[in-house]
Design a protein around this motif. Structure first.
Motif, PDB file in Angstrom:
ATOM      1  N   GLN A  57      -4.577  11.221   5.292  1.00  0.00           N
ATOM      2  CA  GLN A  57      -5.819  11.303   4.503  1.00  0.00           C
ATOM      3  C   GLN A  57      -6.756  12.341   5.129  1.00  0.00           C
ATOM      4  OE1 GLN A  57      -9.440   8.347   3.152  1.00  0.00           O
ATOM      5  NE2 GLN A  57      -7.604   7.384   3.891  1.00  0.00           N
TER       6      GLN A  57
ATOM      7  N   ARG B 131     -13.959   1.018   2.177  1.00  0.00           N
ATOM      8  CA  ARG B 131     -13.263   0.823   0.882  1.00  0.00           C
ATOM      9  C   ARG B 131     -12.723  -0.598   0.780  1.00  0.00           C
ATOM     10  NH1 ARG B 131     -10.240   6.405   1.185  1.00  0.00           N
ATOM     11  NH2 ARG B 131     -11.850   7.660   0.202  1.00  0.00           N
TER      12      ARG B 131
ATOM     13  N   ARG C 268     -15.539  -3.055   0.097  1.00  0.00           N
ATOM     14  CA  ARG C 268     -16.003  -3.032  -1.302  1.00  0.00           C
ATOM     15  C   ARG C 268     -14.957  -3.690  -2.210  1.00  0.00           C
ATOM     16  NH1 ARG C 268     -20.248  -1.193  -3.993  1.00  0.00           N
ATOM     17  NH2 ARG C 268     -21.273  -0.025  -2.359  1.00  0.00           N
ATOM     18  N   ASN C 269     -13.671  -3.387  -1.969  1.00  0.00           N
ATOM     19  CA  ASN C 269     -12.606  -4.000  -2.798  1.00  0.00           C
ATOM     20  C   ASN C 269     -12.660  -5.521  -2.703  1.00  0.00           C
ATOM     21  OD1 ASN C 269     -11.703  -1.454  -3.398  1.00  0.00           O
ATOM     22  ND2 ASN C 269      -9.955  -1.493  -1.994  1.00  0.00           N
TER      23      ASN C 269
ATOM     24  N   ASN D 252     -11.667   3.881   5.207  1.00  0.00           N
ATOM     25  CA  ASN D 252     -10.820   2.827   4.632  1.00  0.00           C
ATOM     26  C   ASN D 252     -11.455   1.451   4.813  1.00  0.00           C
ATOM     27  OD1 ASN D 252      -8.802   4.423   3.642  1.00  0.00           O
ATOM     28  ND2 ASN D 252      -7.331   3.998   5.268  1.00  0.00           N
TER      29      ASN D 252
ATOM     30  N   ASN E 279       0.828  -1.212   0.000  1.00  0.00           N
ATOM     31  CA  ASN E 279       0.000   0.000   0.000  1.00  0.00           C
ATOM     32  C   ASN E 279       0.864   1.265   0.000  1.00  0.00           C
ATOM     33  OD1 ASN E 279      -2.588  -1.177  -0.128  1.00  0.00           O
ATOM     34  ND2 ASN E 279      -2.427  -1.781   2.029  1.00  0.00           N
TER      35      ASN E 279
ATOM     36  N   HIS F 266      -1.547   5.522  -7.072  1.00  0.00           N
ATOM     37  CA  HIS F 266      -2.836   4.850  -7.272  1.00  0.00           C
ATOM     38  C   HIS F 266      -3.242   4.016  -6.052  1.00  0.00           C
ATOM     39  CE1 HIS F 266      -0.359   1.405  -8.289  1.00  0.00           C
ATOM     40  NE2 HIS F 266       0.231   2.134  -9.221  1.00  0.00           N
ATOM     41  N   ALA F 267      -3.115   4.629  -4.881  1.00  0.00           N
ATOM     42  CA  ALA F 267      -3.422   3.890  -3.651  1.00  0.00           C
ATOM     43  C   ALA F 267      -4.921   3.815  -3.425  1.00  0.00           C
ATOM     44  CB  ALA F 267      -2.779   4.577  -2.472  1.00  0.00           C
ATOM     45  N   SER F 268      -5.348   2.717  -2.802  1.00  0.00           N
ATOM     46  CA  SER F 268      -6.744   2.599  -2.409  1.00  0.00           C
ATOM     47  C   SER F 268      -6.852   2.791  -0.898  1.00  0.00           C
ATOM     48  CB  SER F 268      -7.256   1.225  -2.824  1.00  0.00           C
ATOM     49  OG  SER F 268      -8.528   1.026  -2.299  1.00  0.00           O
ATOM     50  N   LEU F 269      -5.905   2.224  -0.151  1.00  0.00           N
ATOM     51  CA  LEU F 269      -5.922   2.359   1.310  1.00  0.00           C
ATOM     52  C   LEU F 269      -4.762   3.269   1.742  1.00  0.00           C
ATOM     53  CD1 LEU F 269      -6.728  -1.369   2.205  1.00  0.00           C
ATOM     54  CD2 LEU F 269      -8.300   0.581   2.130  1.00  0.00           C
TER      55      LEU F 269
END
Ligand code: NDP
Length: 286
Positions: free
Chosen positions: A143, A279, A282-283, A276, A126, A134-137
């Motif tokens: 943040q 997220r 959902r991921n 998070n 991560n 292009h991070a998701s977490l």
């Protein structure tokens, strides 16, 4: 007097979005996003942080699983628990509260968490994704700081930001996010020469040195935005009080906008942890 950036208010907005996403996940997949929190030892500050995280998770309609382990817990015990949580389909996010007792290896623990459940965003995969843009977490504290900053500066492009502190969990990801937002970023640390004049040149100062009251009004350009990440418990007239890395009263007279301690970055960190977790859920379902 600087504009106060109200972390409580903003975090409530984020938590409302989180609660709405929890409802959508329930309706679409019949799943309750669930956060597993692991606390090792008796550190009183960590106990408060964990209690607050669990409380907010429940308020947002999430599931929460708590593991309170004794100080004598071994690395192998902890690794086994993380492995169990990694493989538990009903757990979508895993948070191991830091710092760990000194006999445990934090690096090993962070690497043991499945990156898709790493709601702190500390796993090297991560961290790499964040560096590559292009991070998701994304780590929760930086943040939350970005949400607060955008409140003051919807357009951050071209601003000069100085981040004081370069830890893996706060300073470095903060700098990466500012860079992604097209700020010009200076990272200062304990070896940096003449930090004061670097900060005086900044449109945005992020204080993450872990040094009580380090940054005073002489460091700040008139009208600058100051985000105070530091948290320190002190005693004033026998009462416990929280203060930050910024000498609030003097800096508030000079800055354009400032976050308070408490009621600033702290509540945003918890709200972003829950963001998070939705997220991550959902991921995992996609
Ligand atoms: P660390 O101690 O891991 O890192 C501190 C960083 O600040 C290091 O990079 C260090 O430099 C630098 N530093 C220390 N002293 C100075 C100085 N005098 N001048 C310039 N740089 C200095 O702390 P964390 O990043 O984990 O946390 C920072 C603060 O934020 C703490 O007060 C912590 O409690 C708080 N915090 C708050 C959160 C919240 O939710 N509000 C969440 C997480 C942390 P070097 O690398 O050279 O040693």
């Amino acid at each position: 007097m600087a504009q106060l950036i109200d972390g409580k208010h903003l975090s409530n907005q984020v938590l409302q979005d989180v609660a709405a996403e929890v409802e959508r996940l329930r309706a679409e997949y019949d799943v309750v996003p669930t956060l597993a929190v692991v606390l090792v030892g008796e550190d009183p500050a960590s106990q408060v942080y964990v209690r607050n995280k669990v409380k907010r998770a429940k308020e947002a309609g999430m599931g929460s699983i708590e593991h309170y382990l004794g100080t004598e817990t071994t690395q192998s015990d902890l690794n086994q628990l993380i492995d169990r949580l990694n493989h538990d389909p009903e757990v979508h996010g895993i948070l191991v509260q830091l710092p760990l007792p000194s006999h445990l290896n934090e690096e090993e623990v962070i690497c043991a968490i499945n990156p898709v459940k790493d709601v702190d965003g500390f796993h090297p995969l991560n961290v790499g994704a964040l560096a590559a843009g292009h991070a998701s977490l994304v780590p929760c504290t930086p943040q939350g700081c970005m949400i607060m900053l955008r409140q003051e500066h919807p357009e951050l492009s071209g601003k000069h930001a100085v981040v004081v502190g370069r830890s893996n969990i706060v300073g470095k990801p903060m700098a990466a996010l500012l860079l992604q937002a097209n700020c010009t970023v200076t990272i200062a640390h304990s070896h940096t020469k003449d930090i004061e004049s670097l900060c005086r040149d900044a449109d945005i100062v992020i204080a993450a040195a872990g040094q009580k009251g380090l940054i005073d009004a002489d460091w700040i350009k008139p009208g600058a935005t100051v985000i105070d990440i530091g948290i320190h418990a002190i005693e004033v007239e026998g009462k416990r009080k929280l203060v930050g890395d910024v000498a609030f009263d003097s800096v508030a007279d000079k800055a354009g906008a400032i976050t308070p301690v408490p009621g600033g970055v702290g509540p945003m960190t918890i709200a972003c942890l829950l963001l998070n977790t939705t997220r991550a859920t959902r991921n995992q379902l996609a």
